[in-house]
Enzyme design. Sequence first.
Site, PDB file in Angstrom:
ATOM      1  N   HIS A   1      -6.948   7.241  12.125  1.00 24.10           N
ATOM      2  CA  HIS A   1      -6.535   5.839  11.997  1.00 24.10           C
ATOM      3  C   HIS A   1      -5.052   5.711  11.677  1.00 24.10           C
ATOM      4  O   HIS A   1      -4.603   4.668  11.206  1.00 24.10           O
ATOM      5  CB  HIS A   1      -7.370   5.136  10.922  1.00 24.10           C
TER       6      HIS A   1
ATOM      7  N   ARG B   1       0.849  -1.214   0.000  1.00 28.45           N
ATOM      8  CA  ARG B   1       0.000   0.000   0.000  1.00 28.45           C
ATOM      9  C   ARG B   1       0.881   1.260   0.000  1.00 28.45           C
ATOM     10  O   ARG B   1       0.542   2.276  -0.605  1.00 28.45           O
ATOM     11  CB  ARG B   1      -0.948  -0.033   1.198  1.00 28.45           C
TER      12      ARG B   1
ATOM     13  N   CYS C   1       9.650   2.185  22.467  1.00 28.50           N
ATOM     14  CA  CYS C   1       9.647   3.543  23.062  1.00 28.50           C
ATOM     15  C   CYS C   1       8.498   4.392  22.547  1.00 28.50           C
ATOM     16  O   CYS C   1       8.379   5.565  22.913  1.00 28.50           O
ATOM     17  CB  CYS C   1      10.982   4.230  22.740  1.00 28.50           C
TER      18      CYS C   1
ATOM     19  N   ASN D   1     -21.347  11.111  -0.931  1.00 28.72           N
ATOM     20  CA  ASN D   1     -20.879   9.726  -1.115  1.00 28.72           C
ATOM     21  C   ASN D   1     -21.219   9.265  -2.529  1.00 28.72           C
ATOM     22  O   ASN D   1     -22.034   9.878  -3.221  1.00 28.72           O
ATOM     23  CB  ASN D   1     -21.578   8.830  -0.072  1.00 28.72           C
ATOM     24  N   LEU D   2     -20.618   8.140  -2.922  1.00 30.18           N
ATOM     25  CA  LEU D   2     -20.955   7.600  -4.248  1.00 30.18           C
ATOM     26  C   LEU D   2     -22.386   7.077  -4.218  1.00 30.18           C
ATOM     27  O   LEU D   2     -23.156   7.244  -5.157  1.00 30.18           O
ATOM     28  CB  LEU D   2     -19.978   6.466  -4.598  1.00 30.18           C
TER      29      LEU D   2
ATOM     30  N   CYS E   1      15.266   4.922  19.940  1.00 30.72           N
ATOM     31  CA  CYS E   1      15.883   4.125  21.022  1.00 30.72           C
ATOM     32  C   CYS E   1      16.842   3.070  20.491  1.00 30.72           C
ATOM     33  O   CYS E   1      17.498   2.368  21.246  1.00 30.72           O
ATOM     34  CB  CYS E   1      14.798   3.443  21.875  1.00 30.72           C
TER      35      CYS E   1
HETATM   36  C1  BV8 Z   1     -12.128   1.209  18.726  1.00 33.12           C
HETATM   37  C2  BV8 Z   1      -6.527   1.565   9.488  1.00 33.12           C
HETATM   38  C3  BV8 Z   1     -12.342   1.622  21.077  1.00 33.12           C
HETATM   39  C4  BV8 Z   1      -5.693   0.456   9.009  1.00 33.12           C
HETATM   40  C5  BV8 Z   1      -8.830   0.918   9.943  1.00 33.12           C
HETATM   41  C6  BV8 Z   1     -14.944  -6.005  18.504  1.00 33.12           C
HETATM   42  C7  BV8 Z   1     -13.660  -5.888  19.025  1.00 33.12           C
HETATM   43  C8  BV8 Z   1     -12.946  -4.694  18.992  1.00 33.12           C
HETATM   44  C9  BV8 Z   1     -13.524  -3.592  18.405  1.00 33.12           C
HETATM   45  C10 BV8 Z   1     -14.791  -3.727  17.862  1.00 33.12           C
HETATM   46  C11 BV8 Z   1     -15.518  -4.899  17.904  1.00 33.12           C
HETATM   47  N1  BV8 Z   1     -16.712  -4.690  17.290  1.00 33.12           N
HETATM   48  C12 BV8 Z   1     -16.763  -3.406  16.852  1.00 33.12           C
HETATM   49  C13 BV8 Z   1     -15.616  -2.815  17.195  1.00 33.12           C
HETATM   50  C14 BV8 Z   1     -15.248  -1.466  16.937  1.00 33.12           C
HETATM   51  C15 BV8 Z   1     -14.421  -1.505  15.669  1.00 33.12           C
HETATM   52  C16 BV8 Z   1     -15.390  -1.493  14.507  1.00 33.12           C
HETATM   53  O1  BV8 Z   1     -16.023  -0.487  14.254  1.00 33.12           O
HETATM   54  N2  BV8 Z   1     -15.510  -2.636  13.800  1.00 33.12           N
HETATM   55  C17 BV8 Z   1     -16.441  -2.692  12.688  1.00 33.12           C
HETATM   56  C18 BV8 Z   1     -15.880  -3.596  11.602  1.00 33.12           C
HETATM   57  C19 BV8 Z   1     -17.796  -3.158  13.210  1.00 33.12           C
HETATM   58  N3  BV8 Z   1     -13.617  -0.303  15.675  1.00 33.12           N
HETATM   59  C20 BV8 Z   1     -12.377  -0.340  16.207  1.00 33.12           C
HETATM   60  O2  BV8 Z   1     -11.816  -1.342  16.577  1.00 33.12           O
HETATM   61  C21 BV8 Z   1     -11.724   1.016  16.340  1.00 33.12           C
HETATM   62  N4  BV8 Z   1     -11.257   1.172  17.690  1.00 33.12           N
HETATM   63  O3  BV8 Z   1     -13.328   1.021  18.618  1.00 33.12           O
HETATM   64  O4  BV8 Z   1     -11.481   1.437  19.945  1.00 33.12           O
HETATM   65  C22 BV8 Z   1     -12.576   3.071  21.225  1.00 33.12           C
HETATM   66  C23 BV8 Z   1     -13.751   3.632  20.734  1.00 33.12           C
HETATM   67  C24 BV8 Z   1     -13.966   4.989  20.917  1.00 33.12           C
HETATM   68  C25 BV8 Z   1     -13.022   5.781  21.554  1.00 33.12           C
HETATM   69  C26 BV8 Z   1     -11.844   5.187  22.031  1.00 33.12           C
HETATM   70  C27 BV8 Z   1     -11.623   3.833  21.869  1.00 33.12           C
HETATM   71  C28 BV8 Z   1     -10.536   1.139  15.410  1.00 33.12           C
HETATM   72  C29 BV8 Z   1     -11.020   1.079  13.967  1.00 33.12           C
HETATM   73  C30 BV8 Z   1      -9.868   1.428  13.022  1.00 33.12           C
HETATM   74  C31 BV8 Z   1      -9.500   0.239  12.174  1.00 33.12           C
HETATM   75  N5  BV8 Z   1      -8.530   0.663  11.174  1.00 33.12           N
HETATM   76  N6  BV8 Z   1      -7.902   1.335   9.093  1.00 33.12           N
HETATM   77  C32 BV8 Z   1      -5.688   0.340   7.522  1.00 33.12           C
HETATM   78  O5  BV8 Z   1      -6.185   1.255   6.809  1.00 33.12           O
HETATM   79  O6  BV8 Z   1      -5.161  -0.674   7.066  1.00 33.12           O
HETATM   80  S1  BV8 Z   1     -10.441   0.756   9.433  1.00 33.12           S
HETATM   81  C33 BV8 Z   1     -10.743   0.776   7.744  1.00 33.12           C
HETATM   82  O7  BV8 Z   1     -12.151   1.055   7.610  1.00 33.12           O
HETATM   83  C34 BV8 Z   1     -10.186   1.864   6.936  1.00 33.12           C
HETATM   84  O8  BV8 Z   1      -8.965   2.303   7.299  1.00 33.12           O
HETATM   85  C35 BV8 Z   1     -11.157   3.014   7.020  1.00 33.12           C
HETATM   86  O9  BV8 Z   1     -10.581   3.967   7.837  1.00 33.12           O
HETATM   87  C36 BV8 Z   1     -12.304   2.411   7.742  1.00 33.12           C
HETATM   88  C37 BV8 Z   1     -13.631   2.872   7.233  1.00 33.12           C
HETATM   89  O10 BV8 Z   1     -13.698   2.557   5.865  1.00 33.12           O
HETATM   90  P1  BV8 Z   1     -14.161   3.697   4.855  1.00 33.12           P
HETATM   91  O11 BV8 Z   1     -13.149   4.777   4.855  1.00 33.12           O
HETATM   92  O12 BV8 Z   1     -15.563   4.092   5.135  1.00 33.12           O
HETATM   93  O13 BV8 Z   1     -14.028   2.943   3.485  1.00 33.12           O
HETATM   94  P2  BV8 Z   1     -15.052   1.891   2.859  1.00 33.12           P
HETATM   95  O14 BV8 Z   1     -14.343   1.153   1.781  1.00 33.12           O
HETATM   96  O15 BV8 Z   1     -15.716   1.128   3.952  1.00 33.12           O
HETATM   97  O16 BV8 Z   1     -16.170   2.820   2.187  1.00 33.12           O
HETATM   98  C38 BV8 Z   1     -15.795   3.589   1.050  1.00 33.12           C
HETATM   99  C39 BV8 Z   1     -16.951   4.514   0.739  1.00 33.12           C
HETATM  100  O17 BV8 Z   1     -16.571   5.331  -0.359  1.00 33.12           O
HETATM  101  C40 BV8 Z   1     -18.205   3.753   0.316  1.00 33.12           C
HETATM  102  O18 BV8 Z   1     -19.334   4.368   0.894  1.00 33.12           O
HETATM  103  C41 BV8 Z   1     -18.215   3.946  -1.203  1.00 33.12           C
HETATM  104  O19 BV8 Z   1     -19.539   3.983  -1.724  1.00 33.12           O
HETATM  105  C42 BV8 Z   1     -17.564   5.288  -1.348  1.00 33.12           C
HETATM  106  N7  BV8 Z   1     -16.910   5.537  -2.640  1.00 33.12           N
HETATM  107  C43 BV8 Z   1     -16.301   4.642  -3.456  1.00 33.12           C
HETATM  108  N8  BV8 Z   1     -15.850   5.293  -4.554  1.00 33.12           N
HETATM  109  C44 BV8 Z   1     -16.158   6.618  -4.401  1.00 33.12           C
HETATM  110  C45 BV8 Z   1     -16.824   6.769  -3.176  1.00 33.12           C
HETATM  111  N9  BV8 Z   1     -17.293   7.953  -2.755  1.00 33.12           N
HETATM  112  C46 BV8 Z   1     -17.070   9.033  -3.548  1.00 33.12           C
HETATM  113  N10 BV8 Z   1     -16.428   8.966  -4.731  1.00 33.12           N
HETATM  114  C47 BV8 Z   1     -15.960   7.784  -5.187  1.00 33.12           C
HETATM  115  N11 BV8 Z   1     -15.334   7.740  -6.377  1.00 33.12           N
END
Ligand code: BV8
Length: 237
Positions: free
Chosen positions: A112, A59, A123, A205-206, A142
């Site tokens: 993120h 990536r 560290c 959004n799309l 470190c």
């Molecule tokens: C948290 C970084 C607590 C890495 C990412 C069980 C155990 C533990 C946690 C959980 C659990 N169940 C639920 C959770 C919470 C969990 C969660 O939400 N899980 C989901 C799957 C249910 N979340 C977490 O664990 C988060 N941490 O909760 O900690 C906390 C809470 C609050 C306060 C303090 C502590 C951490 C989540 C972060 C994970 N890391 N990424 C990497 O990138 O490799 S997440 C990953 O999905 C992506 O990075 C992105 O950031 C994220 C969201 O995705 P989107 O950006 O929305 O992308 P997506 O493809 O889904 O959608 C694209 C959109 O674009 C679509 O709508 C599409 O139609 C549109 N599109 C497409 N083309 C176009 C377009 N729009 C316009 N123009 C176009 N041309």
Amino acid sequence: MSRNIFVLTGAGVSAESGLGTFRDKSGEGIWARFDPMKLATPEGFAADPKTVLAFYDERRRNLRNARPNVAHHALAKLEMGLAARGGHLTLVTQNIDNLHERAGSRRVVHMHGELLKARCVTCEGVDEWLGDLSQNDACAYCGTAGGMRPHVVWFGETPLEMSDIYRALLRADLFVAIGTSGAVYPAAGFVAEARALLIETCEINLEAADNASLFDDARYGPASETVPAWVEETLGA
Ligand code: BV8
């Protein structure tokens, strides 16, 4: 009246720059090809660091060939335009790419993390990292080798700058989500927080995201069309 706008972006804003999204309806998304639980969790990294590091190396290489698109440039223009009018743009992104910055956005909150940074588990030092990242690499702070990881927030880890994010949301008079599926929390919950604060909400959004019903207004289409049009309208108002 000066505008205080909070924008949350997701993978859709970078889609037309050639970077993959995660959950496309077409089933072509990154998580359709890779298992997020194996590649985007601390457990997955502990179990198979080489595979996870190779996933992020690929990536990082893709990002080097990508360019910001007109949606990124429009948001940079919005930031300057609002400031010139005594207003403020808070730009929070779920994306780990640097395309907002390369389009000229000055303040970007990467909740993120960032693909072009690496963090030392010993560290906690964070350093810019543009090339491949291997387990043998040593921390620049470190000196410890073997403890470097991508500076990204995995599932189950706490997103970055959350207190600043919630503080900015409290001050906003408009919340706009751009190119995000509303599938990942806490980012997906920001629109509900905005509604509870009686802040106007708009989805760009799309197509309608899972939480589309929570938005007062919506603009659908490719970000390269909808975002510049919305910015022109907002700055012209
Ligand atoms: C948290 C970084 C607590 C890495 C990412 C069980 C155990 C533990 C946690 C959980 C659990 N169940 C639920 C959770 C919470 C969990 C969660 O939400 N899980 C989901 C799957 C249910 N979340 C977490 O664990 C988060 N941490 O909760 O900690 C906390 C809470 C609050 C306060 C303090 C502590 C951490 C989540 C972060 C994970 N890391 N990424 C990497 O990138 O490799 S997440 C990953 O999905 C992506 O990075 C992105 O950031 C994220 C969201 O995705 P989107 O950006 O929305 O992308 P997506 O493809 O889904 O959608 C694209 C959109 O674009 C679509 O709508 C599409 O139609 C549109 N599109 C497409 N083309 C176009 C377009 N729009 C316009 N123009 C176009 N041309």
